[in-house]
Motif scaffolding. Structure first.
Motif, PDB file in Angstrom:
ATOM      1  N   SER A   1      36.813  43.637   7.595  1.00  0.00           N
ATOM      2  CA  SER A   1      35.544  42.987   7.936  1.00  0.00           C
ATOM      3  C   SER A   1      35.664  42.055   9.141  1.00  0.00           C
ATOM      4  CB  SER A   1      35.021  42.203   6.738  1.00  0.00           C
ATOM      5  OG  SER A   1      35.959  41.223   6.365  1.00  0.00           O
ATOM      6  N   GLU A   2      36.860  41.977   9.707  1.00  0.00           N
ATOM      7  CA  GLU A   2      37.118  41.105  10.858  1.00  0.00           C
ATOM      8  C   GLU A   2      36.612  39.685  10.582  1.00  0.00           C
ATOM      9  OE1 GLU A   2      35.931  42.837  14.561  1.00  0.00           O
ATOM     10  OE2 GLU A   2      36.734  44.786  14.013  1.00  0.00           O
ATOM     11  N   LEU A   3      37.007  39.161   9.438  1.00  0.00           N
ATOM     12  CA  LEU A   3      36.560  37.848   8.992  1.00  0.00           C
ATOM     13  C   LEU A   3      37.762  36.928   8.828  1.00  0.00           C
ATOM     14  CD1 LEU A   3      33.933  36.419   8.104  1.00  0.00           C
ATOM     15  CD2 LEU A   3      34.542  37.038   5.768  1.00  0.00           C
ATOM     16  N   LEU A   4      37.664  35.753   9.431  1.00  0.00           N
ATOM     17  CA  LEU A   4      38.723  34.755   9.383  1.00  0.00           C
ATOM     18  C   LEU A   4      38.269  33.609   8.489  1.00  0.00           C
ATOM     19  CD1 LEU A   4      41.445  33.777  10.616  1.00  0.00           C
ATOM     20  CD2 LEU A   4      40.090  32.678  12.395  1.00  0.00           C
ATOM     21  N   ASN A   5      39.133  33.180   7.569  1.00  0.00           N
ATOM     22  CA  ASN A   5      38.830  32.115   6.633  1.00  0.00           C
ATOM     23  C   ASN A   5      39.974  31.099   6.700  1.00  0.00           C
ATOM     24  OD1 ASN A   5      38.101  30.534   4.496  1.00  0.00           O
ATOM     25  ND2 ASN A   5      37.999  32.189   3.007  1.00  0.00           N
ATOM     26  N   ILE A   6      39.675  29.878   7.117  1.00  0.00           N
ATOM     27  CA  ILE A   6      40.696  28.839   7.278  1.00  0.00           C
ATOM     28  C   ILE A   6      40.374  27.675   6.348  1.00  0.00           C
ATOM     29  CG2 ILE A   6      41.816  27.248   8.872  1.00  0.00           C
ATOM     30  CD1 ILE A   6      40.965  29.134  11.138  1.00  0.00           C
ATOM     31  N   ARG A   7      41.343  27.272   5.562  1.00  0.00           N
ATOM     32  CA  ARG A   7      41.173  26.141   4.648  1.00  0.00           C
ATOM     33  C   ARG A   7      41.218  24.850   5.467  1.00  0.00           C
ATOM     34  NH1 ARG A   7      45.179  24.063   0.072  1.00  0.00           N
ATOM     35  NH2 ARG A   7      43.655  22.902  -1.147  1.00  0.00           N
ATOM     36  N   LEU A   8      40.154  24.045   5.394  1.00  0.00           N
ATOM     37  CA  LEU A   8      40.061  22.829   6.211  1.00  0.00           C
ATOM     38  C   LEU A   8      41.201  21.856   5.946  1.00  0.00           C
ATOM     39  CD1 LEU A   8      36.253  22.007   6.326  1.00  0.00           C
ATOM     40  CD2 LEU A   8      37.687  23.032   8.086  1.00  0.00           C
ATOM     41  N   LEU A   9      41.630  21.746   4.722  1.00  0.00           N
ATOM     42  CA  LEU A   9      42.713  20.831   4.389  1.00  0.00           C
ATOM     43  C   LEU A   9      43.988  21.173   5.168  1.00  0.00           C
ATOM     44  CD1 LEU A   9      43.564  18.439   2.650  1.00  0.00           C
ATOM     45  CD2 LEU A   9      44.160  20.056   0.850  1.00  0.00           C
ATOM     46  N   SER A  10      44.142  22.441   5.525  1.00  0.00           N
ATOM     47  CA  SER A  10      45.347  22.890   6.234  1.00  0.00           C
ATOM     48  C   SER A  10      45.318  22.591   7.725  1.00  0.00           C
ATOM     49  CB  SER A  10      45.517  24.396   6.055  1.00  0.00           C
ATOM     50  OG  SER A  10      45.569  24.726   4.703  1.00  0.00           O
ATOM     51  N   ILE A  11      44.132  22.396   8.301  1.00  0.00           N
ATOM     52  CA  ILE A  11      44.062  22.222   9.754  1.00  0.00           C
ATOM     53  C   ILE A  11      43.558  20.855  10.195  1.00  0.00           C
ATOM     54  CG2 ILE A  11      43.801  24.685  10.199  1.00  0.00           C
ATOM     55  CD1 ILE A  11      40.780  24.098  10.678  1.00  0.00           C
ATOM     56  N   CYS A  12      42.988  20.090   9.272  1.00  0.00           N
ATOM     57  CA  CYS A  12      42.449  18.778   9.646  1.00  0.00           C
ATOM     58  C   CYS A  12      43.569  17.758   9.787  1.00  0.00           C
ATOM     59  CB  CYS A  12      41.448  18.295   8.597  1.00  0.00           C
ATOM     60  SG  CYS A  12      39.876  19.150   8.670  1.00  0.00           S
ATOM     61  N   PRO A  13      43.408  16.825  10.710  1.00  0.00           N
ATOM     62  CA  PRO A  13      44.406  15.764  10.846  1.00  0.00           C
ATOM     63  C   PRO A  13      44.349  14.828   9.636  1.00  0.00           C
ATOM     64  CG  PRO A  13      42.533  15.317  12.257  1.00  0.00           C
ATOM     65  CD  PRO A  13      42.316  16.686  11.678  1.00  0.00           C
ATOM     66  N   PRO A  14      45.394  14.049   9.419  1.00  0.00           N
ATOM     67  CA  PRO A  14      45.424  13.146   8.262  1.00  0.00           C
ATOM     68  C   PRO A  14      44.254  12.163   8.218  1.00  0.00           C
ATOM     69  CG  PRO A  14      47.566  13.198   9.340  1.00  0.00           C
ATOM     70  CD  PRO A  14      46.611  13.976  10.199  1.00  0.00           C
ATOM     71  N   GLU A  15      43.668  11.862   9.381  1.00  0.00           N
ATOM     72  CA  GLU A  15      42.540  10.927   9.414  1.00  0.00           C
ATOM     73  C   GLU A  15      41.309  11.498   8.725  1.00  0.00           C
ATOM     74  OE1 GLU A  15      45.299  10.076  12.694  1.00  0.00           O
ATOM     75  OE2 GLU A  15      44.151  11.872  12.228  1.00  0.00           O
ATOM     76  N   ALA A  16      41.224  12.804   8.630  1.00  0.00           N
ATOM     77  CA  ALA A  16      40.085  13.453   7.977  1.00  0.00           C
ATOM     78  C   ALA A  16      40.307  13.399   6.468  1.00  0.00           C
ATOM     79  CB  ALA A  16      39.948  14.891   8.452  1.00  0.00           C
ATOM     80  N   GLN A  17      39.649  12.477   5.817  1.00  0.00           N
ATOM     81  CA  GLN A  17      39.875  12.278   4.388  1.00  0.00           C
ATOM     82  C   GLN A  17      39.023  13.184   3.508  1.00  0.00           C
ATOM     83  OE1 GLN A  17      39.598   8.137   3.415  1.00  0.00           O
ATOM     84  NE2 GLN A  17      40.874   7.525   5.133  1.00  0.00           N
ATOM     85  N   ARG A  18      37.871  13.630   4.016  1.00  0.00           N
ATOM     86  CA  ARG A  18      36.947  14.392   3.173  1.00  0.00           C
ATOM     87  C   ARG A  18      37.556  15.677   2.609  1.00  0.00           C
ATOM     88  NH1 ARG A  18      30.519  14.924   3.997  1.00  0.00           N
ATOM     89  NH2 ARG A  18      30.109  16.037   2.081  1.00  0.00           N
TER      90      ARG A  18
END
Length: 105
Positions: free
Chosen positions: A15-32
């Motif tokens: 399906s040419e679909l990319l799914n990225i978990r935000l916790l894996s790519i956000c910097p430590p400052e991103a607490q949400r």
């Protein structure tokens, strides 16, 4: 198509679909992302959407849910405190506001 994330980054060739978990790519400052799971989903590579508009993730939405907040929270399932979702001195909020201003959003 595999609909379940299989780690930090999941890519479906069919399906040419990319799914990225935000916790894996956000910097430590991103607490949400530590309090609320989130994903970045889209077609990859993006230039293929121009030739195949059916790959646009916006046209693949199959369900949208609206939760009634008055009936959703209960004694065993509490809402995330607003100060946890929007902490004071949030560096990412400053970055987002700067981008919003720069691009006139």
């Amino acid at each position: 198509m595999n609909t379940f994330p299989e780690g930090s980054i999941t890519y479906s060739v069919e399906s040419e679909l990319l799914n990225i978990r935000l916790l894996s790519i956000c910097p430590p400052e991103a607490q949400r992302p530590y309090f609320q799971e989130g994903f970045l989903v889209g077609s990859f590579p993006a230039y293929r959407m121009q030739r195949r508009p059916n790959l646009d993730i916006g046209v693949r939405l199959i369900a949208k849910f609206e939760l009634n907040s008055l009936n959703f929270w209960e004694k065993n399932f509490h809402a995330i405190p607003v100060d946890a979702l929007f902490p004071e001195g949030d560096k990412l909020q400053d970055i987002c506001l700067e981008l919003k201003s720069e691009y006139g959003l």
